[in-house]
Design a protein around this motif. Structure first.
Motif, PDB file in Angstrom:
ATOM      1  N   ILE A   1     -38.862 -11.296 -44.964  1.00 14.66           N
ATOM      2  CA  ILE A   1     -39.701 -10.522 -45.551  1.00 14.66           C
ATOM      3  C   ILE A   1     -40.883 -10.697 -44.533  1.00 14.66           C
ATOM      4  O   ILE A   1     -41.675  -9.523 -44.078  1.00 14.66           O
ATOM      5  CB  ILE A   1     -40.243 -10.281 -47.247  1.00 14.66           C
ATOM      6  N   GLY A   2     -41.597 -11.638 -44.541  1.00 14.49           N
ATOM      7  CA  GLY A   2     -42.519 -11.812 -43.632  1.00 14.49           C
ATOM      8  C   GLY A   2     -42.388 -11.650 -42.083  1.00 14.49           C
ATOM      9  O   GLY A   2     -43.260 -10.995 -41.705  1.00 14.49           O
ATOM     10  N   GLY A   3     -41.303 -11.790 -41.728  1.00 15.96           N
ATOM     11  CA  GLY A   3     -41.082 -11.501 -40.280  1.00 15.96           C
ATOM     12  C   GLY A   3     -40.857  -9.948 -40.182  1.00 15.96           C
ATOM     13  O   GLY A   3     -41.767  -9.249 -39.027  1.00 15.96           O
ATOM     14  N   ILE A   4     -40.469  -9.290 -41.172  1.00 16.16           N
ATOM     15  CA  ILE A   4     -40.158  -7.801 -41.078  1.00 16.16           C
ATOM     16  C   ILE A   4     -41.637  -7.307 -41.023  1.00 16.16           C
ATOM     17  O   ILE A   4     -42.218  -6.523 -40.490  1.00 16.16           O
ATOM     18  CB  ILE A   4     -39.440  -7.289 -42.162  1.00 16.16           C
ATOM     19  N   LEU A   5     -42.500  -7.659 -42.052  1.00 11.60           N
ATOM     20  CA  LEU A   5     -44.028  -7.346 -42.198  1.00 11.60           C
ATOM     21  C   LEU A   5     -44.783  -7.547 -40.981  1.00 11.60           C
ATOM     22  O   LEU A   5     -45.341  -6.533 -40.540  1.00 11.60           O
ATOM     23  CB  LEU A   5     -44.586  -8.010 -43.549  1.00 11.60           C
ATOM     24  N   VAL A   6     -44.706  -8.526 -40.481  1.00 18.70           N
ATOM     25  CA  VAL A   6     -45.346  -8.756 -39.094  1.00 18.70           C
ATOM     26  C   VAL A   6     -45.061  -7.812 -38.054  1.00 18.70           C
ATOM     27  O   VAL A   6     -45.809  -7.553 -37.304  1.00 18.70           O
ATOM     28  CB  VAL A   6     -45.399 -10.254 -38.702  1.00 18.70           C
TER      29      VAL A   6
ATOM     30  N   ARG B   1     -53.383  -6.154 -45.563  1.00 19.43           N
ATOM     31  CA  ARG B   1     -53.559  -6.667 -43.958  1.00 19.43           C
ATOM     32  C   ARG B   1     -53.459  -8.323 -44.020  1.00 19.43           C
ATOM     33  O   ARG B   1     -53.031  -8.631 -42.893  1.00 19.43           O
ATOM     34  CB  ARG B   1     -54.661  -6.137 -43.380  1.00 19.43           C
ATOM     35  N   VAL B   2     -53.830  -8.881 -45.065  1.00 18.57           N
ATOM     36  CA  VAL B   2     -53.956 -10.501 -45.019  1.00 18.57           C
ATOM     37  C   VAL B   2     -52.517 -11.104 -44.640  1.00 18.57           C
ATOM     38  O   VAL B   2     -52.335 -11.978 -44.665  1.00 18.57           O
ATOM     39  CB  VAL B   2     -54.633 -11.086 -46.153  1.00 18.57           C
ATOM     40  N   LEU B   3     -51.689 -10.095 -45.624  1.00 24.73           N
ATOM     41  CA  LEU B   3     -50.222 -10.827 -45.808  1.00 24.73           C
ATOM     42  C   LEU B   3     -49.496 -10.536 -44.420  1.00 24.73           C
ATOM     43  O   LEU B   3     -48.304 -11.330 -44.237  1.00 24.73           O
ATOM     44  CB  LEU B   3     -49.405 -10.028 -46.594  1.00 24.73           C
ATOM     45  N   SER B   4     -50.115  -9.910 -43.334  1.00 28.65           N
ATOM     46  CA  SER B   4     -49.202  -9.840 -41.988  1.00 28.65           C
ATOM     47  C   SER B   4     -50.166 -10.331 -40.768  1.00 28.65           C
ATOM     48  O   SER B   4     -49.588  -9.978 -39.805  1.00 28.65           O
ATOM     49  CB  SER B   4     -48.821  -8.440 -41.923  1.00 28.65           C
ATOM     50  N   GLU B   5     -51.287 -11.065 -41.001  1.00 28.77           N
ATOM     51  CA  GLU B   5     -52.149 -11.639 -39.784  1.00 28.77           C
ATOM     52  C   GLU B   5     -52.408 -13.134 -40.167  1.00 28.77           C
ATOM     53  O   GLU B   5     -52.423 -13.431 -41.213  1.00 28.77           O
ATOM     54  CB  GLU B   5     -53.170 -10.644 -39.647  1.00 28.77           C
ATOM     55  N   PRO B   6     -52.204 -13.675 -38.951  1.00 33.12           N
ATOM     56  CA  PRO B   6     -52.743 -15.025 -39.166  1.00 33.12           C
ATOM     57  C   PRO B   6     -54.245 -15.305 -39.788  1.00 33.12           C
ATOM     58  O   PRO B   6     -55.160 -14.375 -39.301  1.00 33.12           O
ATOM     59  CB  PRO B   6     -52.564 -15.678 -37.642  1.00 33.12           C
TER      60      PRO B   6
END
Length: 267
Positions: free
Chosen positions: A93-98, A26-31
């Motif tokens: 990748i970050g945009g896709i995960l979020v 979860r920490v990889l996709s939330e601010p």
């Protein structure tokens, strides 16, 4: 005696770090400031991606350069452009995960703690840490030892790829919730080592830089193997120290948000 105790303390902390569990996915996709993904954070992540895409396009086609050399085939040989490529991939990748997280949280009963740290998440974590370190390292090394006012122009493109890249990652570091751990110092070292191997192969194959010199960077001239080897060793040490600094910045970020949340709870 004091030195021995100091070494023992470092060893103890290193062993503790080695026992750390992998981060929750979860920490990889939330601010850092929220435990969920707001629409504004989704927009933010894709804006970051578009900025990295603009960096890559401008660097490949030399948009913003006062004296473009038009040698597009030379683009992959520079470490700066490796950083551009890695930044582009991690931002995508970050945009896709979020986006995936934002859609999942619309489902009733969704628990972000149920997200799994799979290969895509691990790759994103790796690329994000590496890009952060490399962006700052590229900026520092370029202006300290590579920049030559005789052949290099301080034009918009140069500022973009040698200043804006690190500023962007430093800002993003304090926005995201992505963890930085000391034991992962070898991640960036691995990329730098790969680049060193590439530079040797490129030199042996007779490769030239954009200006026709038989090296990629003047300080990276394998015709002088002893000096260049010392430069490589210094680079490895620099990257390791830089990783420690980014870990410290991430720790400061975590403390700031923890302190703010604690204050809000007291109210």
């Amino acid at each position: 005696m004091a030195s021995k105790l100091w070494c023992q303390e470092i060893g103890r902390r290193w062993r503790q770090a080695a026992k750390q569990e992998p981060p929750q996915a979860r920490v990889l996709s939330e601010p850092k400031c929220q435990s969920y993904v707001a629409i504004c954070y989704l927009y933010y992540r894709w804006i970051i991606f578009l900025i990295w895409a603009a960096f890559v396009i401008c660097s490949v086609f030399e948009f913003g350069s006062y004296k473009p050399l038009m040698q597009y085939e030379k683009w992959p040989i520079y470490l700066t452009n490796w950083d551009m490529a890695l930044g582009f991939i991690q931002a995508l990748i970050g945009g896709i995960l979020v986006l995936k997280r934002w859609r999942l949280q619309k489902i009733s009963g969704f628990d972000p703690c149920s997200l799994k740290l799979e290969s895509t998440e691990r790759l994103y974590w790796f690329l994000y840490v590496v890009t952060t370190n490399m962006a700052i390292g590229v900026t520092g090394c370029y202006w300290l030892v590579v920049y030559n006012p005789v052949i290099h122009q301080v034009d918009p493109l140069n500022i973009m790829v040698h200043v804006c890249n690190s500023v962007l990652m430093l800002i993003d570091l304090f926005v995201t919730n992505i963890p930085f751990r000391l034991r992962n110092f070898w991640w960036c070292l691995a990329i730098v080592m790969l680049y060193v191997i590439f530079s040797v192969i490129y030199y042996l194959a007779g490769g030239l830089d954009k200006y026709g010199y038989h090296y990629i960077y003047k300080i990276f001239d394998w015709k002088k193997p002893v000096r260049t080897s010392l430069v490589c060793i210094s680079g490895f040490m620099f990257v390791t120290v830089l990783h420690c600094i980014t870990c410290l910045l991430a720790n400061i970020r975590d403390r700031i948000y923890f302190s703010r949340n604690s204050t809000n709870l007291c109210r």
